[in-house]
Scaffold this motif. Structure first.
Motif, PDB file in Angstrom:
ATOM      1  N   TRP A  25       0.849  -1.183   0.000  1.00 15.77           N
ATOM      2  CA  TRP A  25       0.000   0.000   0.000  1.00 15.77           C
ATOM      3  C   TRP A  25       0.888   1.237   0.000  1.00 15.77           C
ATOM      4  CZ3 TRP A  25      -0.712   3.503   4.219  1.00 15.77           C
ATOM      5  CH2 TRP A  25      -1.714   4.439   4.002  1.00 15.77           C
ATOM      6  N   ASN A  26       0.503   2.233  -0.787  1.00 12.54           N
ATOM      7  CA  ASN A  26       1.242   3.490  -0.832  1.00 12.54           C
ATOM      8  C   ASN A  26       0.474   4.529  -0.036  1.00 12.54           C
ATOM      9  OD1 ASN A  26       3.201   2.446  -2.515  1.00 12.54           O
ATOM     10  ND2 ASN A  26       2.003   2.896  -4.346  1.00 12.54           N
ATOM     11  N   GLU A  27       1.187   5.231   0.833  1.00 12.13           N
ATOM     12  CA  GLU A  27       0.531   6.218   1.682  1.00 12.13           C
ATOM     13  C   GLU A  27      -0.041   7.381   0.876  1.00 12.13           C
ATOM     14  OE1 GLU A  27       3.479   8.911   3.811  1.00 12.13           O
ATOM     15  OE2 GLU A  27       4.623   7.084   3.458  1.00 12.13           O
ATOM     16  N   THR A  28       0.460   7.616  -0.303  1.00 12.11           N
ATOM     17  CA  THR A  28      -0.024   8.732  -1.107  1.00 12.11           C
ATOM     18  C   THR A  28      -1.339   8.417  -1.801  1.00 12.11           C
ATOM     19  OG1 THR A  28       1.289   7.948  -2.966  1.00 12.11           O
ATOM     20  CG2 THR A  28       2.286   9.607  -1.544  1.00 12.11           C
ATOM     21  N   SER A  31      -6.972  10.031  -0.326  1.00 11.03           N
ATOM     22  CA  SER A  31      -7.413  11.370  -0.723  1.00 11.03           C
ATOM     23  C   SER A  31      -7.498  12.263   0.517  1.00 11.03           C
ATOM     24  CB  SER A  31      -8.773  11.289  -1.405  1.00 11.03           C
ATOM     25  OG  SER A  31      -9.755  10.893  -0.466  1.00 11.03           O
ATOM     26  N   GLU A  32      -7.605  13.550   0.293  1.00  8.36           N
ATOM     27  CA  GLU A  32      -7.718  14.503   1.400  1.00  8.36           C
ATOM     28  C   GLU A  32      -8.999  14.249   2.194  1.00  8.36           C
ATOM     29  OE1 GLU A  32      -5.592  16.801   2.619  1.00  8.36           O
ATOM     30  OE2 GLU A  32      -4.133  15.999   1.195  1.00  8.36           O
ATOM     31  N   ASP A  33     -10.058  13.868   1.492  1.00  8.54           N
ATOM     32  CA  ASP A  33     -11.327  13.579   2.162  1.00  8.54           C
ATOM     33  C   ASP A  33     -11.181  12.387   3.112  1.00  8.54           C
ATOM     34  OD1 ASP A  33     -14.130  13.915   2.610  1.00  8.54           O
ATOM     35  OD2 ASP A  33     -14.474  12.171   1.315  1.00  8.54           O
ATOM     36  N   ILE A  38     -10.383  10.080   8.679  1.00  5.21           N
ATOM     37  CA  ILE A  38      -9.548   9.368   9.645  1.00  5.21           C
ATOM     38  C   ILE A  38      -9.220  10.273  10.828  1.00  5.21           C
ATOM     39  CG2 ILE A  38      -7.271   8.338  10.005  1.00  5.21           C
ATOM     40  CD1 ILE A  38      -7.489   7.297   7.092  1.00  5.21           C
ATOM     41  N   GLN A  39      -8.899  11.528  10.546  1.00  2.00           N
ATOM     42  CA  GLN A  39      -8.598  12.471  11.624  1.00  2.00           C
ATOM     43  C   GLN A  39      -9.830  12.727  12.496  1.00  2.00           C
ATOM     44  OE1 GLN A  39      -6.961  15.784   9.463  1.00  2.00           O
ATOM     45  NE2 GLN A  39      -4.880  14.966   9.558  1.00  2.00           N
ATOM     46  N   GLN A  40     -11.006  12.779  11.885  1.00  2.00           N
ATOM     47  CA  GLN A  40     -12.235  12.947  12.664  1.00  2.00           C
ATOM     48  C   GLN A  40     -12.488  11.729  13.551  1.00  2.00           C
ATOM     49  OE1 GLN A  40     -15.226  13.729   9.707  1.00  2.00           O
ATOM     50  NE2 GLN A  40     -14.779  15.925   9.628  1.00  2.00           N
ATOM     51  N   ALA A  41     -12.215  10.541  13.035  1.00  2.74           N
ATOM     52  CA  ALA A  41     -12.388   9.321  13.821  1.00  2.74           C
ATOM     53  C   ALA A  41     -11.391   9.294  14.984  1.00  2.74           C
ATOM     54  CB  ALA A  41     -12.217   8.089  12.937  1.00  2.74           C
ATOM     55  N   GLN A  42     -10.151   9.733  14.740  1.00  2.00           N
ATOM     56  CA  GLN A  42      -9.166   9.822  15.820  1.00  2.00           C
ATOM     57  C   GLN A  42      -9.630  10.807  16.885  1.00  2.00           C
ATOM     58  OE1 GLN A  42      -5.474  10.925  13.933  1.00  2.00           O
ATOM     59  NE2 GLN A  42      -4.810   8.805  13.753  1.00  2.00           N
ATOM     60  N   ASP A  87     -12.858   0.798   3.803  1.00  4.22           N
ATOM     61  CA  ASP A  87     -13.693   1.299   2.707  1.00  4.22           C
ATOM     62  C   ASP A  87     -12.860   1.907   1.586  1.00  4.22           C
ATOM     63  OD1 ASP A  87     -15.928   0.471   4.026  1.00  4.22           O
ATOM     64  OD2 ASP A  87     -16.525   2.474   4.729  1.00  4.22           O
ATOM     65  N   VAL A  88     -11.696   2.436   1.926  1.00  2.00           N
ATOM     66  CA  VAL A  88     -10.832   3.069   0.931  1.00  2.00           C
ATOM     67  C   VAL A  88      -9.926   2.048   0.254  1.00  2.00           C
ATOM     68  CG1 VAL A  88      -9.116   4.901   0.626  1.00  2.00           C
ATOM     69  CG2 VAL A  88     -10.881   5.160   2.308  1.00  2.00           C
TER      70      VAL A  88
END
Length: 151
Positions: A25-28, A31-33, A38-42, A87-88
């Motif tokens: 898997w590539n971290e890039t 998407s920004e969305d 993920i940040q909202q879940a954190q 999902d991503v």
């Protein structure tokens, strides 16, 4: 015979390399969305932890027991974060590794904070009160023979 064995080994290695490339898997690729989700879940997970730490019933528990209870209570929030990852298309191994790292960091911080709070509740050595918080190996001063009304 040797050539057949070598060809068989090379084919097995090639198949294993192809299978491991699927899990790469590539971290890039996020998407920004997705990063925002993920940040909202954190944030939801950390907010759950802080809210639970503030509850009086958790503050009455010993720090390790409170940490365990809070971590178990907020665990479903991490499931929501894992769902965002899967999902991503992020491999489950990568998502689980990140969730484990987040869980461990949060648990360490939570335990440290609860231990600080627990220590703050205990009486400390106070020059104005020679009876409060004396280490057990030191004999109590003569002034401590009667119960003190000061904390």
């Amino acid at each position: 015979m040797k050539y057949l064995l070598i060809a068989l080994l090379l084919t097995a290695n090639w198949a294993a390399a192809e299978e491991s490339a699927k899990d790469e898997w590539n971290e890039t690729s996020l998407s920004e969305d997705t990063i925002q989700k993920i940040q909202q879940a954190q944030f939801k997970y950390k907010k759950c932890v802080v809210d639970e730490m503030r509850k009086p019933e958790n503050q009455k528990l010993e720090s390790r027991n409170a940490t365990d209870a809070i971590a178990k209570y907020c665990e479903p929030t991490l499931g929501d974060m894992r769902k965002v990852y899967t999902d991503v298309g992020v491999p489950g191994v990568v998502a689980d590794r990140h969730l484990k790292k987040l869980r461990i960091q949060t648990t360490r911080n939570m335990l440290q904070e609860l231990m600080y709070l627990e220590a703050a509740k205990k009486p400390a050595l106070n020059p104005d009160n020679p009876c409060g918080g004396r280490p057990p190996r030191l004999p109590p001063p003569a002034a401590c023979s009667q119960p003190s009304l000061t904390p």
